[in-house]
Design a protein around this motif. Structure first.
Motif, PDB file in Angstrom:
ATOM      1  N   HIS A 120      11.102  17.100   9.298  1.00 23.26           N
ATOM      2  CA  HIS A 120       9.929  16.799  10.112  1.00 23.26           C
ATOM      3  C   HIS A 120       8.677  16.669   9.250  1.00 23.26           C
ATOM      4  N   THR A 121       7.772  15.780   9.677  1.00 19.90           N
ATOM      5  CA  THR A 121       6.529  15.560   8.953  1.00 19.90           C
ATOM      6  C   THR A 121       5.357  15.546   9.925  1.00 19.90           C
ATOM      7  N   ASN A 122       4.169  15.820   9.413  1.00 18.78           N
ATOM      8  CA  ASN A 122       2.945  15.700  10.211  1.00 18.78           C
ATOM      9  C   ASN A 122       1.953  14.761   9.535  1.00 18.78           C
ATOM     10  N   GLN A 123       2.484  13.810   8.788  1.00 17.33           N
ATOM     11  CA  GLN A 123       1.627  12.861   8.091  1.00 17.33           C
ATOM     12  C   GLN A 123       1.198  11.727   9.028  1.00 17.33           C
ATOM     13  N   LEU A 124      -0.036  11.265   8.837  1.00 13.45           N
ATOM     14  CA  LEU A 124      -0.586  10.144   9.603  1.00 13.45           C
ATOM     15  C   LEU A 124      -0.809   8.967   8.659  1.00 13.45           C
ATOM     16  N   TYR A 125      -0.343   7.785   9.066  1.00 12.50           N
ATOM     17  CA  TYR A 125      -0.541   6.555   8.310  1.00 12.50           C
ATOM     18  C   TYR A 125      -1.263   5.540   9.198  1.00 12.50           C
ATOM     19  N   GLY A 153     -10.552  15.420   8.834  1.00 12.80           N
ATOM     20  CA  GLY A 153     -11.120  16.739   9.068  1.00 12.80           C
ATOM     21  C   GLY A 153     -10.356  17.473  10.159  1.00 12.80           C
ATOM     22  N   GLY A 154     -10.663  18.756  10.344  1.00 10.10           N
ATOM     23  CA  GLY A 154      -9.991  19.551  11.366  1.00 10.10           C
ATOM     24  C   GLY A 154      -8.614  19.994  10.939  1.00 10.10           C
ATOM     25  N   ASN A 155      -7.879  20.576  11.873  1.00 12.27           N
ATOM     26  CA  ASN A 155      -6.537  21.103  11.603  1.00 12.27           C
ATOM     27  C   ASN A 155      -5.469  20.104  12.043  1.00 12.27           C
ATOM     28  N   THR A 156      -4.705  19.614  11.072  1.00  8.69           N
ATOM     29  CA  THR A 156      -3.621  18.682  11.375  1.00  8.69           C
ATOM     30  C   THR A 156      -2.540  19.389  12.183  1.00  8.69           C
ATOM     31  N   PRO A 157      -2.000  18.750  13.236  1.00  9.63           N
ATOM     32  CA  PRO A 157      -0.910  19.372  14.008  1.00  9.63           C
ATOM     33  C   PRO A 157       0.289  19.685  13.121  1.00  9.63           C
ATOM     34  N   SER A 158       1.113  20.620  13.548  1.00 10.10           N
ATOM     35  CA  SER A 158       2.313  20.990  12.802  1.00 10.10           C
ATOM     36  C   SER A 158       3.310  19.828  12.817  1.00 10.10           C
ATOM     37  N   PRO A 159       4.264  19.804  11.872  1.00 14.26           N
ATOM     38  CA  PRO A 159       5.261  18.719  11.827  1.00 14.26           C
ATOM     39  C   PRO A 159       6.049  18.622  13.127  1.00 14.26           C
ATOM     40  N   ARG A 160       6.302  17.372  13.558  1.00 11.90           N
ATOM     41  CA  ARG A 160       6.992  17.169  14.842  1.00 11.90           C
ATOM     42  C   ARG A 160       7.499  15.737  14.970  1.00 11.90           C
ATOM     43  N   TRP A 178      -0.861  -0.469   4.054  1.00 10.38           N
ATOM     44  CA  TRP A 178      -0.764   0.879   4.612  1.00 10.38           C
ATOM     45  C   TRP A 178      -1.691   1.844   3.870  1.00 10.38           C
ATOM     46  N   ARG A 179      -2.242   2.807   4.620  1.00 11.18           N
ATOM     47  CA  ARG A 179      -3.048   3.874   4.031  1.00 11.18           C
ATOM     48  C   ARG A 179      -2.545   5.214   4.554  1.00 11.18           C
ATOM     49  N   LYS A 180      -2.274   6.140   3.641  1.00 12.69           N
ATOM     50  CA  LYS A 180      -1.892   7.490   4.017  1.00 12.69           C
ATOM     51  C   LYS A 180      -3.176   8.282   4.263  1.00 12.69           C
ATOM     52  N   VAL A 181      -3.347   8.770   5.501  1.00 17.63           N
ATOM     53  CA  VAL A 181      -4.585   9.460   5.873  1.00 17.63           C
ATOM     54  C   VAL A 181      -4.526  10.896   5.363  1.00 17.63           C
ATOM     55  N   GLY A 229       0.796  -1.227   0.000  1.00 13.26           N
ATOM     56  CA  GLY A 229       0.000   0.000   0.000  1.00 13.26           C
ATOM     57  C   GLY A 229       0.825   1.272   0.000  1.00 13.26           C
ATOM     58  N   GLU A 230       0.296   2.314   0.636  1.00 15.25           N
ATOM     59  CA  GLU A 230       0.956   3.623   0.709  1.00 15.25           C
ATOM     60  C   GLU A 230       1.944   3.596   1.877  1.00 15.25           C
ATOM     61  N   ILE A 231       3.067   2.965   1.635  1.00 15.95           N
ATOM     62  CA  ILE A 231       4.037   2.680   2.691  1.00 15.95           C
ATOM     63  C   ILE A 231       4.679   3.969   3.196  1.00 15.95           C
ATOM     64  N   PRO A 232       4.747   4.166   4.521  1.00 15.17           N
ATOM     65  CA  PRO A 232       5.420   5.361   5.056  1.00 15.17           C
ATOM     66  C   PRO A 232       6.895   5.370   4.671  1.00 15.17           C
TER      67      PRO A 232
END
Length: 274
Positions: free
Chosen positions: A86-91, A109-116, A102-105, A57-60
């Protein structure tokens, strides 16, 4: 087999009679090397036999300092550092399916947190509740945040956004796994100092964090995960362990947490008795 399993900075959890281990890094000829994201290791706790499973899938990307959390059969991985910073991606990946995909989210909805990176997470009901971490913010985000300590500043572009400030935060960010929505609740009480490389654990509807600061003594804070009220736990000085980072905090009963290991502020490795 053992050489393939050697690692640190990984994610590990138990489901049924199996221990799962994903990600992390190992030292190769004195250089820290990130381990593949397209595999996960399972240990049968009854037989002690390890098995490698491939992932699709969408492998991190290979990540350091990412935060892995397990809930209802799904592994979630948020943040960390890849080869671009730094990244703020959710998998997410469903581990109850026969094929680990894997699925890249990207539709949350809402505001994704800043990269950390080096943040922690409490799993509470259908929520992933993230605290702290080290990362970067835009000028506007820094101006709108009261829970961020600037470490350094310089120009960088991540995606289409310019980031200028790097530092530590004490933010609480919630991802609802049922609605796939981000939220940053307003917290009250004695908010902990911004930090990263700390540890956290949950007992019921209370989340605990400790350490992660360059301080001689360890501080402990509790967040009520219903009211969002912080409380600092004050202990007699004779009972407070030395300050540390990169340690673990593990529930061993309904009212007891076990602290182990970590690095002291001088870089020494610690045990449970330090």
């Amino acid at each position: 087999m053992l050489n393939s399993l050697e690692r640190s900075d990984h994610t590990a959890f138990v489901e049924g009679s199996f221990l799962y281990v994903w990600g992390g890094c190992k030292s190769v000829s004195g250089t820290e090397t990130q381990l593949p994201s397209d595999e996960i290791w399972l240990c049968d706790l009854e037989s002690g036999i390890w098995e490698r499973r491939g992932m699709e899938g969408e492998i991190p990307p290979a990540l350091s300092g990412a935060c892995g959390s397990y809930h209802n059969g799904t592994l979630y991985v948020f943040g960390g550092c890849d080869q671009n910073g730094h990244t703020n991606q959710l998998y997410s990946v469903d581990l109850l399916e026969g094929c680990y995909t894997w699925r890249k989210v990207t539709d949350a909805g809402g505001n994704t947190p800043s990269p950390r990176d080096k943040q922690s997470c409490w799993v509470n009901r259908d929520r992933l509740i993230y605290f702290g971490g080290y990362g970067c913010k835009t000028i506007r985000e820094v101006n709108n945040s009261r829970n961020f300590t600037v470490h350094e500043s310089s120009w960088a572009m991540i995606g289409t956004a310019f980031f200028r400030f790097w530092g530590w935060n004490s933010e609480v960010n919630v991802f609802d796994t049922h609605t796939a929505t981000w939220e940053e609740p307003e917290t009250h009480g004695q908010t902990p100092s911004p930090r990263a490389s700390h540890t956290s654990a949950a007992l019921g509807d209370k989340g605990y964090i400790c350490g992660g600061l360059e301080d001689t003594d360890l501080d402990i804070h509790c967040l009520d995960l219903d009211t969002w009220i912080w409380t600092r736990i004050d202990l007699p000085s004779s009972l407070v362990p030395v300050g540390r980072s990169m340690h673990t905090l593990t529930p061993v009963s309904d009212h007891t947490l076990f602290l182990f290991g970590g690095l002291s502020i001088t870089g020494d490795s610690l045990s449970a008795t330090n």
